[in-house]
Scaffold this motif. Structure first.
Motif, PDB file in Angstrom:
ATOM      1  N   PRO A 296      -9.410 -27.695  20.711  1.00 24.34           N
ATOM      2  CA  PRO A 296      -8.106 -28.276  20.345  1.00 24.34           C
ATOM      3  C   PRO A 296      -7.268 -27.351  19.471  1.00 24.34           C
ATOM      4  O   PRO A 296      -6.032 -27.369  19.546  1.00 24.34           O
ATOM      5  CB  PRO A 296      -8.496 -29.555  19.598  1.00 24.34           C
ATOM      6  N   LEU A 297      -7.927 -26.531  18.640  1.00 22.02           N
ATOM      7  CA  LEU A 297      -7.178 -25.595  17.797  1.00 22.02           C
ATOM      8  C   LEU A 297      -6.465 -24.551  18.647  1.00 22.02           C
ATOM      9  O   LEU A 297      -5.317 -24.175  18.364  1.00 22.02           O
ATOM     10  CB  LEU A 297      -8.131 -24.925  16.800  1.00 22.02           C
ATOM     11  N   LEU A 298      -7.129 -24.072  19.707  1.00 27.94           N
ATOM     12  CA  LEU A 298      -6.497 -23.112  20.614  1.00 27.94           C
ATOM     13  C   LEU A 298      -5.363 -23.763  21.394  1.00 27.94           C
ATOM     14  O   LEU A 298      -4.323 -23.132  21.628  1.00 27.94           O
ATOM     15  CB  LEU A 298      -7.543 -22.544  21.577  1.00 27.94           C
ATOM     16  N   LEU A 299      -5.544 -25.014  21.793  1.00 31.62           N
ATOM     17  CA  LEU A 299      -4.504 -25.716  22.539  1.00 31.62           C
ATOM     18  C   LEU A 299      -3.294 -26.009  21.656  1.00 31.62           C
ATOM     19  O   LEU A 299      -2.151 -25.936  22.108  1.00 31.62           O
ATOM     20  CB  LEU A 299      -5.068 -27.014  23.126  1.00 31.62           C
ATOM     21  N   ILE A 300      -3.539 -26.337  20.389  1.00 35.59           N
ATOM     22  CA  ILE A 300      -2.436 -26.553  19.447  1.00 35.59           C
ATOM     23  C   ILE A 300      -1.649 -25.261  19.250  1.00 35.59           C
ATOM     24  O   ILE A 300      -0.418 -25.263  19.206  1.00 35.59           O
ATOM     25  CB  ILE A 300      -2.991 -27.062  18.097  1.00 35.59           C
ATOM     26  N   ARG A 301      -2.373 -24.154  19.171  1.00 37.67           N
ATOM     27  CA  ARG A 301      -1.745 -22.844  18.964  1.00 37.67           C
ATOM     28  C   ARG A 301      -0.780 -22.483  20.090  1.00 37.67           C
ATOM     29  O   ARG A 301       0.232 -21.802  19.864  1.00 37.67           O
ATOM     30  CB  ARG A 301      -2.838 -21.781  18.843  1.00 37.67           C
ATOM     31  N   SER A 302      -1.070 -22.943  21.317  1.00 39.00           N
ATOM     32  CA  SER A 302      -0.274 -22.533  22.465  1.00 39.00           C
ATOM     33  C   SER A 302       0.890 -23.465  22.762  1.00 39.00           C
ATOM     34  O   SER A 302       1.728 -23.151  23.616  1.00 39.00           O
ATOM     35  CB  SER A 302      -1.168 -22.454  23.715  1.00 39.00           C
ATOM     36  N   ASP A 303       0.975 -24.609  22.097  1.00 40.11           N
ATOM     37  CA  ASP A 303       2.017 -25.592  22.401  1.00 40.11           C
ATOM     38  C   ASP A 303       3.118 -25.539  21.342  1.00 40.11           C
ATOM     39  O   ASP A 303       2.898 -25.907  20.186  1.00 40.11           O
ATOM     40  CB  ASP A 303       1.408 -26.992  22.473  1.00 40.11           C
ATOM     41  N   LYS A 304       4.294 -25.121  21.746  1.00 37.40           N
ATOM     42  CA  LYS A 304       5.404 -24.985  20.803  1.00 37.40           C
ATOM     43  C   LYS A 304       5.832 -26.337  20.258  1.00 37.40           C
ATOM     44  O   LYS A 304       6.330 -26.417  19.129  1.00 37.40           O
ATOM     45  CB  LYS A 304       6.598 -24.307  21.493  1.00 37.40           C
ATOM     46  N   ARG A 305       5.666 -27.400  21.047  1.00 31.87           N
ATOM     47  CA  ARG A 305       6.069 -28.723  20.570  1.00 31.87           C
ATOM     48  C   ARG A 305       5.239 -29.139  19.364  1.00 31.87           C
ATOM     49  O   ARG A 305       5.772 -29.677  18.390  1.00 31.87           O
ATOM     50  CB  ARG A 305       5.899 -29.749  21.703  1.00 31.87           C
ATOM     51  N   ILE A 306       3.934 -28.876  19.422  1.00 30.12           N
ATOM     52  CA  ILE A 306       3.060 -29.222  18.295  1.00 30.12           C
ATOM     53  C   ILE A 306       3.348 -28.327  17.098  1.00 30.12           C
ATOM     54  O   ILE A 306       3.400 -28.780  15.959  1.00 30.12           O
ATOM     55  CB  ILE A 306       1.587 -29.100  18.715  1.00 30.12           C
ATOM     56  N   ILE A 307       3.555 -27.037  17.360  1.00 32.02           N
ATOM     57  CA  ILE A 307       3.840 -26.098  16.272  1.00 32.02           C
ATOM     58  C   ILE A 307       5.131 -26.495  15.557  1.00 32.02           C
ATOM     59  O   ILE A 307       5.210 -26.441  14.321  1.00 32.02           O
ATOM     60  CB  ILE A 307       3.948 -24.661  16.819  1.00 32.02           C
ATOM     61  N   THR A 308       6.119 -26.920  16.319  1.00 34.78           N
ATOM     62  CA  THR A 308       7.405 -27.351  15.722  1.00 34.78           C
ATOM     63  C   THR A 308       7.203 -28.559  14.829  1.00 34.78           C
ATOM     64  O   THR A 308       7.768 -28.635  13.721  1.00 34.78           O
ATOM     65  CB  THR A 308       8.403 -27.673  16.833  1.00 34.78           C
ATOM     66  N   ILE A 309       6.402 -29.513  15.288  1.00 39.31           N
ATOM     67  CA  ILE A 309       6.137 -30.698  14.472  1.00 39.31           C
ATOM     68  C   ILE A 309       5.396 -30.333  13.197  1.00 39.31           C
ATOM     69  O   ILE A 309       5.722 -30.803  12.100  1.00 39.31           O
ATOM     70  CB  ILE A 309       5.318 -31.728  15.293  1.00 39.31           C
ATOM     71  N   LEU A 310       4.380 -29.466  13.319  1.00 42.99           N
ATOM     72  CA  LEU A 310       3.599 -29.070  12.156  1.00 42.99           C
ATOM     73  C   LEU A 310       4.450 -28.301  11.152  1.00 42.99           C
ATOM     74  O   LEU A 310       4.250 -28.418   9.927  1.00 42.99           O
ATOM     75  CB  LEU A 310       2.385 -28.242  12.591  1.00 42.99           C
TER      76      LEU A 310
END
Length: 313
Positions: A296-310
């Motif tokens: 999940p950490l790798l998948l979070i790293r690749s998704d700009k939508r999640i990165i924007t929220i974080l």
């Protein structure tokens, strides 16, 4: 400390090293938290966004599988809690081992599907892979999930037969796994049958993972050479999200293959020697948990939508 004054064979499988337990519990806690976040995020995305990506659906399924995988060893961490339940010990052991093996198989299949879909996504329109882009629909993905569940529920049914509650009275040659659960010796024919089924599944899906990863590397190399030739900054920026997602999938597959190889070595040595001591048990727990925690950490790293929220927090 927990083994002092204990003469039962159960003591052989208890983890008396507190730092080891702390490490494993920490890894499992991080993995459950990260997978829960990914699962909730993609469920909300699927429900709220009418243009749901296929990657979101597959990632959602993978996160759910890994949450169950990480929760299964709770019997090993908190045996007293399971001892207080009113279910029969045999039922608990069969359910735990069966569910764990099913989830492990689903993790292999879902990771393979995710890597294949990424190859299809980044393939150029002139490639032979391009014809599959329109054939992958949400209904077909759900159909594949049903197929994955059916084969893994079937291939893992040996655990229903051979997982038993530990007894120090009449049963002999038990492979002790936890304080309360063991594996009984298997019939040679049935053991060979289920081993063949499991290996055929693993070889097929891991092989597809490796082939898709090799093809992704080739596509990335071609893309990099094209960028150097065109010297186009805008093109490089436009392609960076797909490139970042592809690199994350490659890291995901590499992590899985490495951990899977270690798991096979441990499982093979255990099956051949019919020994599962506390050290092997500790390493096996760690190997099984690492991929479910890292993914999940790798998948979070690749998704700009999640990165924007974080980043907003």
């Amino acid at each position: 400390m927990g083994n002092r004054g204990c003469s039962s064979p159960n003591c052989k499988i208890q983890l008396g090293n507190i730092p080891f337990n702390l490490i494993f519990d920490t890894v499992a806690g991080i993995g459950i938290s990260a997978n829960t976040f990914v699962l909730l995020f993609y469920i909300s995305t699927i429900l709220l966004d009418h243009k749901t990506k296929l990657h979101d659906l597959i990632t959602c399924h993978l996160a759910f599988v890994h949450i169950v995988m990480l929760l299964i060893p709770v019997e090993f961490f908190f045996p007293d809690m399971f001892q207080s339940l009113n279910f029969l010990n045999d039922f608990k052991c069969k359910a735990l081992f069966y569910t764990q093996k099913v989830m492990r198989g689903l993790s292999i299949c879902t990771t393979c599907l995710l890597s294949i879909l990424q190859v299809i996504t980044i393939s150029p329109s002139t490639s032979w892979m391009a014809k599959f882009k329109h054939k992958f629909t949400h209904y077909r993905i759900l159909g594949l999930f049903g197929f994955f569940w059916s084969i893994n529920l079937s291939f893992s049914s040996d655990m229903i037969i051979y997982a038993v509650a530990y007894s120090n009275t009449t049963q002999k040659n038990l492979l002790n796994i936890s304080k309360y659960c063991s594996l009984s010796p298997m019939n040679v024919i049935l053991r060979g049958l289920f081993l063949t089924l499991s290996l055929s599944r693993d070889i097929t899906f891991v092989g597809l993972m490796l082939l898709s990863s090799a093809y992704m590397v080739i596509l990335l190399c071609r893309h990099q050479r094209r960028l150097q030739y065109l010297h186009s900054t805008s093109f490089s920026t436009r392609a960076s999200p797909e490139k970042r997602a592809t690199q994350s999938i490659l890291l995901l597959v590499s992590c899985f293959v490495f951990m899977y190889s270690l798991e096979i070595i441990l499982s093979s040595s255990t099956s051949m020697l019919w020994v599962f001591g506390p050290v092997i048990f500790s390493v096996y727990r760690f190997v099984v948990n690492v991929y479910a925690t890292v993914s999940p950490l790798l998948l979070i790293r690749s998704d700009k939508r999640i990165i924007t929220i974080l980043q907003k927090f």
